[in-house]
Design an enzyme around this catalytic site. Structure first.
Site, short mmCIF file in Angstrom:
data_model
loop_
_atom_site.label_atom_id
_atom_site.label_comp_id
_atom_site.label_asym_id
_atom_site.label_seq_id
_atom_site.Cartn_x
_atom_site.Cartn_y
_atom_site.Cartn_z
N SER A 183 0.81 -1.23 0.00
CA SER A 183 0.00 0.00 0.00
C SER A 183 0.84 1.28 0.00
O SER A 183 1.66 1.47 0.89
CB SER A 183 -0.82 0.05 1.30
OG SER A 183 -2.17 0.03 1.05
N HIS B 169 -3.51 0.65 -5.24
CA HIS B 169 -2.80 -0.54 -5.69
C HIS B 169 -2.90 -0.62 -7.20
O HIS B 169 -3.98 -0.78 -7.74
CB HIS B 169 -3.45 -1.82 -5.13
CG HIS B 169 -3.21 -2.02 -3.68
ND1 HIS B 169 -2.25 -2.87 -3.20
CD2 HIS B 169 -3.81 -1.49 -2.60
CE1 HIS B 169 -2.26 -2.84 -1.88
NE2 HIS B 169 -3.20 -2.02 -1.48
N HIS C 226 -5.49 -9.50 -2.30
CA HIS C 226 -5.86 -9.68 -0.89
C HIS C 226 -7.06 -10.61 -0.77
O HIS C 226 -7.96 -10.59 -1.61
CB HIS C 226 -6.21 -8.33 -0.26
CG HIS C 226 -5.14 -7.30 -0.34
ND1 HIS C 226 -4.97 -6.52 -1.46
CD2 HIS C 226 -4.19 -6.94 0.54
CE1 HIS C 226 -3.94 -5.71 -1.25
NE2 HIS C 226 -3.44 -5.94 -0.05
N TYR D 132 -9.45 -10.21 1.25
CA TYR D 132 -10.70 -9.46 1.41
C TYR D 132 -11.31 -9.03 0.08
O TYR D 132 -12.48 -8.65 0.02
CB TYR D 132 -10.51 -8.24 2.34
CG TYR D 132 -9.54 -7.19 1.85
CD1 TYR D 132 -9.87 -6.30 0.83
CD2 TYR D 132 -8.28 -7.08 2.43
CE1 TYR D 132 -8.96 -5.34 0.39
CE2 TYR D 132 -7.37 -6.14 2.00
CZ TYR D 132 -7.73 -5.26 0.98
OH TYR D 132 -6.83 -4.34 0.55
N GLU D 133 -10.52 -9.08 -0.98
CA GLU D 133 -11.08 -8.73 -2.29
C GLU D 133 -11.98 -9.84 -2.82
O GLU D 133 -12.66 -9.65 -3.83
CB GLU D 133 -9.95 -8.47 -3.29
CG GLU D 133 -9.14 -7.23 -2.98
CD GLU D 133 -7.97 -7.07 -3.95
OE1 GLU D 133 -8.18 -6.53 -5.04
OE2 GLU D 133 -6.86 -7.50 -3.61
N ALA E 33 1.99 -2.24 4.23
CA ALA E 33 1.64 -1.24 5.23
C ALA E 33 0.93 -2.01 6.34
O ALA E 33 0.15 -2.93 6.05
CB ALA E 33 0.73 -0.20 4.63
N MET F 96 -3.23 -7.02 6.57
CA MET F 96 -4.17 -7.83 5.78
C MET F 96 -3.50 -8.53 4.60
O MET F 96 -4.17 -8.92 3.64
CB MET F 96 -5.29 -6.93 5.24
CG MET F 96 -5.99 -6.09 6.29
SD MET F 96 -7.14 -4.93 5.53
CE MET F 96 -7.50 -3.83 6.92
N SER F 97 -2.18 -8.68 4.65
CA SER F 97 -1.50 -9.27 3.48
C SER F 97 -0.28 -10.08 3.92
O SER F 97 -0.17 -10.46 5.08
CB SER F 97 -1.06 -8.14 2.52
OG SER F 97 -0.02 -7.38 3.12
N ASN G 272 0.19 3.48 10.97
CA ASN G 272 -0.73 4.03 11.97
C ASN G 272 -0.66 3.19 13.23
O ASN G 272 -0.29 2.01 13.16
CB ASN G 272 -2.18 3.99 11.42
CG ASN G 272 -2.58 2.58 10.99
OD1 ASN G 272 -2.17 2.11 9.93
ND2 ASN G 272 -3.34 1.91 11.82
N HIS H 19 -8.15 4.80 5.80
CA HIS H 19 -7.20 4.39 4.77
C HIS H 19 -6.32 5.58 4.33
O HIS H 19 -5.16 5.40 3.95
CB HIS H 19 -7.96 3.81 3.57
CG HIS H 19 -7.08 3.20 2.52
ND1 HIS H 19 -6.16 2.20 2.80
CD2 HIS H 19 -6.95 3.44 1.19
CE1 HIS H 19 -5.51 1.86 1.69
NE2 HIS H 19 -5.98 2.61 0.69
N1 HPA Z 1 -4.71 -2.85 10.35
C1 HPA Z 1 -4.65 -3.70 9.31
N2 HPA Z 1 -4.03 -3.41 8.18
C2 HPA Z 1 -3.42 -2.21 8.08
C3 HPA Z 1 -3.46 -1.28 9.13
C4 HPA Z 1 -4.14 -1.62 10.33
O1 HPA Z 1 -4.20 -0.84 11.31
N3 HPA Z 1 -2.77 -0.19 8.70
C5 HPA Z 1 -2.33 -0.48 7.45
N4 HPA Z 1 -2.72 -1.69 7.07
#
Ligand code: HPA
Length: 277
Positions: A31, A62, A84, A86-87, A114, A212-213, A236, A248
């Site tokens: 990301s 992406h 991913h 989730y897609e 990320a 998530m990856s 974050n 996001h």
């Molecule tokens: N959680 C999950 N995936 C992420 C996050 C998060 O806080 N930040 C960036 N990708």
């Protein structure tokens, strides 16, 4: 169609586009980090849409292409955009590109992402070398009949993240004056960010970051005996640590802010990347 036949068709198509270029490693850009692909020299850009059997990315930020060329003296195949769970892809679809790379003879993999920071002593913008991961949720990319041509049914994960590559990453970060972190990445499926309770659970379980990856790719790579390095950009603080909601945009903004350091580090690591046999 049989998986190996599909992978061979994908690999043949990619070969038809890049010729005899020797590829030393594959890089997956996470990301907000996709711009790094623009730094690749003599680049051949192959849209995922054009590769037989490849899935196609649907997330803003992406892109969906392979960028093949040279970086820091090495032949690289870079995924600008990954797939991913989730897609809606199955785990085996998520790892399809990494399998294609192995079928093409690429023996090592550099994964970036990320992630949310779970470790309270760290801060957004920190970079973390993935030492290990936790995957409690979702099925394995290896669920189902084992493709024996790729690797054994049961396989070791104690060296899923290559110690030599971790050492190189640490050394290169130090040379660049980057205070790099090392820790455990825990997979969540998303697309919702985790709840504060899930983040407390992750911390109690020993995780330093959530995302998530990456985990599916690392598992598939381990199955195939690839040497893997993973680095997370902690964009974050994970949910519930600070008294503010996540979004996001924050992920993309921090990715943007640390992009220079991150790409400098990726380049230095690639420069020192060992030749694996
Ligand atoms: N959680 C999950 N995936 C992420 C996050 C998060 O806080 N930040 C960036 N990708």
């Amino acid at each position: 169609m049989d998986l190996m036949a599909m992978l061979n068709e994908s690999a043949d198509y990619i070969r038809s586009r890049i010729g005899d270029e020797k590829i030393d490693l594959a890089i997956v850009l996470g990301s907000g980090l996709g711009d790094m692909a623009d730094e690749i020299e003599d680049a051949v850009v192959i849209d995922y849409h054009d590769i037989p059997h490849f899935p196609v990315s649907t997330v803003p930020g992406h892109k969906g292409c392979l960028v093949v060329g040279r970086l820091e003296g090495h032949g690289v195949m870079c995924m600008q955009g990954r797939f991913h769970y989730y897609e809606g892809y199955s785990m085996s679809e998520v790892v399809y590109p990494v399998r294609t790379m192995k079928v093409m003879g690429i023996g090592s993999l550099f994964l970036t992402n990320a992630a949310g920071c779970v470790n309270k002593s760290w801060k957004p913008g920190d970079l973390m070398i993935i030492e290990d991961h936790i995957k409690l949720i979702a099925d394995s990319p290896l669920r189902g009949a084992n493709p024996e041509a790729l690797g054994p049914r049961f396989f070791d994960m104690t060296r899923a993240y290559d110690r030599t590559l971790i050492g190189i990453a640490e050394k290169e970060a130090e040379k660049l004056g980057i205070d790099i972190r090392k820790g455990v990445y825990m997979l969540f499926t998303g697309p919702a960010f985790e709840t504060p309770a899930e983040v407390r659970f992750a911390r109690a379980a020993g995780a330093d970051a959530v995302g998530m990856s990456t985990v599916p790719e690392a598992i598939a790579a381990s199955h195939m005996g690839m040497h893997t390095l993973g680095i997370s950009c902690l964009t974050n603080m994970a949910a519930g640590i600070l008294d503010q909601p996540l979004n996001h945009e924050e992920v993309l903004e921090t990715g943007e802010r640390v992009k220079k350091d991150f790409s400098a580090l990726v380049r230095s690591i690639v420069r020192s990347w060992p030749v694996f046999f």
